[in-house]
Design a protein around this motif. Structure first.
Motif, PDB file in Angstrom:
ATOM      1  N   VAL A  81       0.779  -1.284  -0.021  1.00  0.00           N
ATOM      2  CA  VAL A  81       0.099   0.049  -0.023  1.00  0.00           C
ATOM      3  C   VAL A  81       0.882   1.198   0.010  1.00  0.00           C
ATOM      4  O   VAL A  81       0.764   2.224  -0.810  1.00  0.00           O
ATOM      5  CB  VAL A  81      -0.662  -0.106   1.139  1.00  0.00           C
ATOM      6  N   TYR A  82       1.800   1.233   1.095  1.00  0.00           N
ATOM      7  CA  TYR A  82       2.707   2.373   1.000  1.00  0.00           C
ATOM      8  C   TYR A  82       3.479   2.770  -0.344  1.00  0.00           C
ATOM      9  O   TYR A  82       3.365   3.915  -0.737  1.00  0.00           O
ATOM     10  CB  TYR A  82       3.632   2.313   2.083  1.00  0.00           C
ATOM     11  N   PHE A  83       4.010   1.657  -1.110  1.00  0.00           N
ATOM     12  CA  PHE A  83       4.833   2.031  -2.077  1.00  0.00           C
ATOM     13  C   PHE A  83       3.994   2.233  -3.303  1.00  0.00           C
ATOM     14  O   PHE A  83       4.568   2.288  -4.545  1.00  0.00           O
ATOM     15  CB  PHE A  83       5.839   0.823  -2.305  1.00  0.00           C
ATOM     16  N   ASN A  84       2.702   2.162  -3.308  1.00  0.00           N
ATOM     17  CA  ASN A  84       1.869   2.668  -4.303  1.00  0.00           C
ATOM     18  C   ASN A  84       0.745   3.585  -3.870  1.00  0.00           C
ATOM     19  O   ASN A  84      -0.521   3.787  -4.646  1.00  0.00           O
ATOM     20  CB  ASN A  84       0.769   1.306  -4.816  1.00  0.00           C
ATOM     21  N   ASN A  85       1.114   4.225  -3.031  1.00  0.00           N
ATOM     22  CA  ASN A  85       0.159   5.343  -2.353  1.00  0.00           C
ATOM     23  C   ASN A  85       1.188   6.754  -2.486  1.00  0.00           C
ATOM     24  O   ASN A  85       2.062   7.011  -1.590  1.00  0.00           O
ATOM     25  CB  ASN A  85      -0.031   5.220  -1.048  1.00  0.00           C
ATOM     26  N   PRO A  86       1.281   7.495  -3.722  1.00  0.00           N
ATOM     27  CA  PRO A  86       2.050   8.427  -3.817  1.00  0.00           C
ATOM     28  C   PRO A  86       1.995   9.484  -2.707  1.00  0.00           C
ATOM     29  O   PRO A  86       3.000  10.129  -2.578  1.00  0.00           O
ATOM     30  CB  PRO A  86       1.681   9.048  -5.268  1.00  0.00           C
ATOM     31  N   VAL A  87       0.891   9.905  -2.246  1.00  0.00           N
ATOM     32  CA  VAL A  87       1.052  11.078  -1.172  1.00  0.00           C
ATOM     33  C   VAL A  87       1.769  10.458   0.077  1.00  0.00           C
ATOM     34  O   VAL A  87       2.249  11.401   1.022  1.00  0.00           O
ATOM     35  CB  VAL A  87      -0.499  11.380  -0.679  1.00  0.00           C
TER      36      VAL A  87
END
Length: 241
Positions: free
Chosen positions: A160-166
């Motif tokens: 999730v983190y590495f696909n969540n630009p913000v």
């Protein structure tokens, strides 16, 4: 002149099933153009977005790759746990990297590519750009979204983190991020305007050059995206009419 349309279908070793894509143009700068939420590989053609790039295509300035989406198996798949949704999207990112971007650079002779998309396609364009800054030279996000957490039901892991630009852009330090052309296109009455302004603030806080383009009196829909796309394409090196 024709737009050099080609249909491709192959068995993807990354996702373990067949995958489809349309390609337009004969030569020029490679552009990967994503569809909107759960859209198919032919959506950007059917909605007239490809037609807005006719001059660039006919004159050999760009070559556009329109991949299928995997949204129905990833973020939009409520039948599987959030961890699996995130894992499926990570596979999609790998597919684009290994099976589409590599093809685009090989066929066009360019070392770097441009990414573009409307609405959820704007998310895909920005996420791939920021995850792979040494390959991605331009990002044209039109009414994109940049916070994926509404699709994860409160679940959070590395995928999730590495696909969540913000989230991950705050910690990003790859020098190539400061050397690319980033456009965040949105509209005055765009449902995604707030997300674009948020992403712009995050980029500005890191002094990452970008253009927040807010079109007055316009909405989140194809008419404004069809205005934006050819204007953004004119920023690519060597393609201006």
């Amino acid at each position: 002149m024709d737009l050099g349309e080609e249909y491709h279908k192959w068995h993807s070793p990354v996702i373990g099933r067949d995958f489809e894509m349309l390609v337009f143009g004969h030569s020029g700068y490679p552009v990967i153009l994503f569809p909107t939420s759960q859209g198919r590989y032919f959506q950007n053609k059917d909605q007239g977005l490809i037609e807005t790039a006719r001059w660039f295509l006919e004159n050999g300035k760009i070559k556009i790759y329109c991949p299928d989406s995997l949204d129905s198996a990833s973020w939009y798949n409520k039948s599987v746990p959030p961890a699996e949704r995130a894992r499926q999207h990570t596979l999609y990112d790998r597919l684009v990297l290994e099976e589409i971007a590599s093809r685009a650079t090989s066929e066009t002779g360019h070392d770097r590519i441009a990414l573009a998309g409307c609405s959820f396609g704007g998310y895909h364009a920005a996420n791939f750009t920021f995850r792979h800054p040494n390959l991605s030279a331009f990002c044209f996000s039109m009414s994109g979204v940049f916070d994926i957490r509404s699709f994860t039901d409160g679940y959070y892991d590395d995928n999730v983190y590495f696909n969540n630009p913000v989230d991950y852009i705050v910690d990003a330090s790859e020098p190539a991020l400061w050397k690319m052309g980033i456009v965040l296109g949105t509209a005055e009455h765009d449902i995604c305007r707030g997300q674009n302004e948020w992403m712009s603030r995050l980029l500005a806080a890191k002094s990452i050059p970008h253009w927040l383009d807010i079109r007055p009196h316009r909405d989140h829909d194809w008419p404004v995206w069809k205005e934006m796309f050819p204007q953004y394409l004119s920023q690519l090196p060597g393609v201006s009419p």
